[in-house]
Design an enzyme around this catalytic site. Structure first.
Site, PDB file in Angstrom:
ATOM      1  N   LYS A  57      36.599  -7.884  12.833  1.00  0.00           N
ATOM      2  CA  LYS A  57      36.433  -9.291  12.446  1.00  0.00           C
ATOM      3  C   LYS A  57      37.789  -9.990  12.359  1.00  0.00           C
ATOM      4  O   LYS A  57      37.954 -11.117  12.836  1.00  0.00           O
ATOM      5  CB  LYS A  57      35.678  -9.404  11.120  1.00  0.00           C
ATOM      6  CG  LYS A  57      34.214  -9.046  11.252  1.00  0.00           C
ATOM      7  CD  LYS A  57      33.504  -9.101   9.912  1.00  0.00           C
ATOM      8  CE  LYS A  57      32.045  -8.728  10.074  1.00  0.00           C
ATOM      9  NZ  LYS A  57      31.300  -8.837   8.813  1.00  0.00           N
ATOM     10  N   ALA A  82      36.232  -8.665   5.658  1.00  0.00           N
ATOM     11  CA  ALA A  82      35.543  -7.617   4.904  1.00  0.00           C
ATOM     12  C   ALA A  82      34.167  -7.381   5.512  1.00  0.00           C
ATOM     13  O   ALA A  82      33.697  -8.162   6.338  1.00  0.00           O
ATOM     14  CB  ALA A  82      35.398  -8.037   3.440  1.00  0.00           C
ATOM     15  N   ASP A  83      33.544  -6.319   5.079  1.00  0.00           N
ATOM     16  CA  ASP A  83      32.169  -6.065   5.476  1.00  0.00           C
ATOM     17  C   ASP A  83      31.496  -5.283   4.366  1.00  0.00           C
ATOM     18  O   ASP A  83      32.166  -4.680   3.520  1.00  0.00           O
ATOM     19  CB  ASP A  83      32.085  -5.304   6.793  1.00  0.00           C
ATOM     20  CG  ASP A  83      30.757  -5.566   7.483  1.00  0.00           C
ATOM     21  OD1 ASP A  83      30.677  -6.568   8.219  1.00  0.00           O
ATOM     22  OD2 ASP A  83      29.800  -4.819   7.251  1.00  0.00           O
ATOM     23  N   THR A  84      30.194  -5.309   4.374  1.00  0.00           N
ATOM     24  CA  THR A  84      29.399  -4.606   3.383  1.00  0.00           C
ATOM     25  C   THR A  84      28.268  -3.890   4.099  1.00  0.00           C
ATOM     26  O   THR A  84      27.676  -4.452   5.020  1.00  0.00           O
ATOM     27  CB  THR A  84      28.777  -5.601   2.373  1.00  0.00           C
ATOM     28  OG1 THR A  84      29.809  -6.400   1.822  1.00  0.00           O
ATOM     29  CG2 THR A  84      28.037  -4.880   1.268  1.00  0.00           C
TER      30      THR A  84
END
Length: 110
Positions: A57, A82-84
């Site tokens: 990203k 960020a990522d989740t």
């Protein structure tokens, strides 16, 4: 909010924007052209997957900036990506595709 604390947020997530605002950071939203649904989830280490998605990203947004000569020159120096993911029984769960699937996923975590 502290004057001058700004960052590019490589995400369209309203929650991430809210978190940054609460921390006193004014984000410039730049949504990366990455569809998480295209990422194969099977046999993935959840930590490595999240770090990889965040890295991609960030790279995509940096590429978007580099490719666009009309981008303002006063962009912030910080970029937040960020990522989740949800992990259940050691397996990464993908994003639900509907409200019904989201409810079913939440109920399965009991």
């Amino acid at each position: 909010m502290t004057e001058g604390v700004r960052a590019i947020l490589a995400s369209g997530s309203p929650r991430r924007r809210t978190i940054l605002l609460a921390a006193g950071v004014e984000p410039v939203i730049m949504v990366p052209r990455l569809d998480d649904a295209d990422v194969p989830l099977a046999a993935q280490d959840p930590c490595a997957l999240v770090m990889s998605l965040a890295w991609f990203k960030a790279r995509i947004v940096l590429s978007q900036i580099a490719a666009n000569r009309d981008v303002p020159t006063d962009l912030p120096r910080w970029l937040v990506a960020a990522d989740t993911v949800c992990v259940q029984d050691g397996r990464v769960r993908g994003k639900p595709t509907s409200a019904d699937e989201a409810r079913s996923m939440l109920r399965s975590f009991d």
